[in-house]
Design an enzyme around this catalytic site. Structure first.
Site, PDB file in Angstrom:
ATOM      1  N   ILE A 112       0.863  -1.179   0.000  1.00 31.25           N
ATOM      2  CA  ILE A 112       0.000   0.000   0.000  1.00 31.25           C
ATOM      3  C   ILE A 112       0.900   1.230   0.000  1.00 31.25           C
ATOM      4  CG2 ILE A 112      -2.001   1.070   1.074  1.00 31.25           C
ATOM      5  CD1 ILE A 112      -2.313  -1.943   0.331  1.00 31.25           C
ATOM      6  N   ASN A 117       4.850  10.162  -0.082  1.00 31.08           N
ATOM      7  CA  ASN A 117       6.138   9.671  -0.609  1.00 31.08           C
ATOM      8  C   ASN A 117       5.858   8.580  -1.644  1.00 31.08           C
ATOM      9  OD1 ASN A 117       7.836  11.125   1.464  1.00 31.08           O
ATOM     10  ND2 ASN A 117       6.657   9.808   2.813  1.00 31.08           N
ATOM     11  N   GLY A 197      -2.393   6.248   6.218  1.00 37.65           N
ATOM     12  CA  GLY A 197      -3.082   6.745   7.402  1.00 37.65           C
ATOM     13  C   GLY A 197      -3.389   5.639   8.387  1.00 37.65           C
ATOM     14  N   GLY A 215       2.688   3.514  11.534  1.00 36.96           N
ATOM     15  CA  GLY A 215       1.839   4.529  12.144  1.00 36.96           C
ATOM     16  C   GLY A 215       2.337   5.936  11.867  1.00 36.96           C
ATOM     17  N   CYS A 248       7.248  11.059   7.476  1.00 40.85           N
ATOM     18  CA  CYS A 248       6.646  10.924   8.815  1.00 40.85           C
ATOM     19  C   CYS A 248       7.668  11.056   9.940  1.00 40.85           C
ATOM     20  CB  CYS A 248       5.938   9.573   8.933  1.00 40.85           C
ATOM     21  SG  CYS A 248       4.463   9.452   7.906  1.00 40.85           S
TER      22      CYS A 248
END
Length: 600
Positions: A112, A117, A197, A215, A248
């Site tokens: 996924i 990015n 997400g 996460g 992130c």
């Protein structure tokens, strides 16, 4: 229209997984040299196109900076590949006197890919999947589907020239929520690599498949009183501003030790940051957070100029980053969340213990398990701070953005960073090809296990297992070194009383190994139904042959394993079966979609 799009996406997911599953039989059989040639070709192709597909990503998503996207693509194609180039993923990968480790691929990887990015994550996931002898199907974020598919096309074409089946790398053209769920839950999907997400990650973990989820990363960075302040501020701005903060692991909050507060503020101003007034911070907060206190996607990956204009702020030209003094952490403080843009919250506390306490609060508000940073000249302080953090990576004296992914530290280079049990993830590692392999361990005995019943000698074993016969009865019974003639007479009388003169003694047939069509060795004992008539004795049937010839001349096998099916696929052969053939579940899962079985 939406229903039609969902149906197309669902069907595409099914088709891609099934095609990849069939291709995996070939990929899993490749030797190490061929796998490495394929990965080398893909890495070089992605490297050549790094700038072009990076620019495509910015144009399609509106996130980030083209040159920074190019650098992330380069990192994924070059640094990641160079780090894992020598890793063995075929056959024996480690061996000692006592344990031999053998690598086994998992199968179809569901990848996924996020919009923040997109191209670098696609490069990374394709490389580590093929390096570990898996196949992969990617589900792109809908807002980045074009650049992700182009990235996959570039890598696939290079791989096919080196002998990889084209179906081994798939990418959905139209990924909806329903299509992505179908990909993750498909019975032939082996493992999920989920970057996105929190909702998507939770869906991956609830799919019933092994999943490596990632996460969010609300990253705090502590500037401790012994820090080299100019370098600390430089590093923080370098990490925060890289690709407009879309990684992130980028810094989200500065936790400043009180004794160096003024020096830190001065350095931020000198290096292009702008401290907002209280009223300006309130204006910005209304743009950063939605009424539901979630991050406003309109600011993600945008420049300071764009965000300031959205918030109605006047900031000096050339401002690199916006900073705001924030009074706390949580829903009442919108700038305390992960912002994924060049915006920093600023806190001042006194002492390392207070720095750690505030940093834990920041991590607790949407960043548990991800990353924290510290700038200090004290190794002891760094280790103490790290020990207090509910984070998988604690970077020291380096941008958290670059340190966490292994660019500026000795961590394994990765674009997928596990958050451990703190973040509800299965691993706290930087995900790599190692996570996409099953390791079989052949373990030899190192400490004999004591038993109250010693093993029987070969002579004893033979005597016990030999059926009683007239020849056996002729052996004299020995007790205390003397022949017991009375006992022998009793045994002979009992034996003769149960025998008919006209019936020769029979022996039960011994089971024997049998050869299966595709190479396995398996046999069960032949069945022995009661003999016709009212006698109590049973007459054994002859051992059934492995192959039973049908009327059309084809021969059915008795047993089929997963390895039998893989060999048949590689050779382009059929496996002939009938109602009596035993097929393992794994063999059936592989063979039926590939139409390997033929009934006779």
């Amino acid at each position: 229209m939406s229903v039609d799009k969902d149906l197309v996406s669902v069907q595409q997911a099914r088709d891609l997984v099934e095609a990849a599953y069939r291709a995996h039989a070939q990929v899993a059989a490749f030797d190490q040299a061929k796998i490495d040639r394929i990965c080398e070709a893909m890495a070089q192709a992605a490297l050549r196109e790094a700038a072009r597909i990076g620019a495509m990503a910015v144009e399609e998503t509106g996130f980030g900076v083209p040159d920074d996207k190019r650098e992330k693509n380069r990192f994924a194609a070059e640094d990641v590949w160079n780090y894992f180039r020598g890793l063995r993923t075929k056959g024996v990968v480690s061996e000692s006197k006592d344990v031999v480790e053998i690598a086994s691929p998992r199968g179809v990887v569901a990848g996924i890919v996020p919009s923040t990015n997109p191209t670098s994550t696609a490069i990374f996931k394709v490389l580590i999947a093929i390096k570990s002898r898996n196949v992969i199907v990617l589900s792109p974020h809908p807002s980045a589907a074009k650049c992700i598919n182009e990235t996959v096309r570039v890598m696939r074409e290079a791989a096919v020239k080196e002998g990889l089946p084209a179906e081994a790398i798939g990418c959905m053209a139209s990924a909806t929520i329903e299509g992505t769920e179908t990909l993750m839950k498909h019975k032939q999907t082996a493992v999920i690599l989920a970057t996105g997400g929190i909702g998507l990650v939770r869906a991956a973990y609830s799919s019933g498949k092994p999943a490596f989820g990632v996460g969010p990363g609300n990253v705090p960075v502590c500037v401790e009183r012994t820090a080299d302040v100019p370098k600390a501020v430089q590093d923080i701005l370098t990490g925060k501003c890289f690709d407009n903060g879309t990684i992130c692991a980028s810094e989200q909050a500065v936790v400043c030790d009180a004794p160096v507060e003024q020096a830190v503020r001065d350095q931020f101003k000198a290096q292009g940051a702008y401290f907002l007034s209280a009223s300006e911070a309130d204006q910005l907060g209304k743009v950063v957070a939605t009424p539901q206190r979630s991050l406003n996607p309109a600011i993600v990956g945008k420049s300071v100029e764009v965000i300031a204009k959205m918030a109605g702020l006047n900031v000096p030209p050339g401002t690199r980053c916006l900073l705001a003094d924030v009074g706390g952490v949580g829903r009442d403080y919108p700038l305390s969340m992960e912002k994924l843009s060049p915006i920093l919250a600023f806190y001042v506390v006194d002492g390392l213990a207070k720095c750690a306490e505030r940093s834990r609060e920041v991590l607790g508000y949407g960043g548990m398990g991800h990353t924290a940073g510290i700038h200090t000249r004290s190794r002891e302080a760094a280790v103490r701070f790290g020990g207090e953090m509910p984070a998988s990576r604690i970077t020291v004296n380096t941008p958290t953005t670059h340190g966490a992914i292994g660019f500026s530290t000795a961590l394994p280079p990765s674009m997928t960073l596990g958050c451990g049990s703190w973040g509800g993830n299965v691993t706290s590692d930087n995900v790599s090809p190692l996570h996409l392999m099953d390791i079989k361990r052949v373990a030899f005995e190192t400490r004999p296990v004591k038993s109250t019943r010693p093993a029987a000698s070969a002579q004893s074993s033979t005597r016990v297992s030999t059926p009683v016969s007239a020849e056996t009865v002729r052996q004299p019974a020995v007790a205390g070194g003397k022949i017991n003639r009375d006992e022998i007479a009793a045994i002979v009388d009992k034996f003769l009383a149960g025998k008919r003169v006209d019936e020769p003694p029979t022996r039960s047939p011994l089971p024997r190994p049998v050869e299966v069509e595709a190479g396995s060795m398996y046999a069960g004992p032949a069945s022995e139904p009661p003999r016709a008539g009212n006698g109590a004795q049973r007459t054994p049937e002859p051992v059934k042959p492995v192959r039973e010839t049908s009327t059309n001349g084809r021969q059915a096998v008795e047993f089929v394993s997963e390895d039998d099916v893989r060999r048949a696929i590689q050779k382009g052969e059929k496996i002939y079966i009938n109602a009596r053939t035993i097929i393992t579940p794994a063999a059936r899962d592989i063979g039926e979609p590939g139409e390997v079985f033929a009934k006779v």
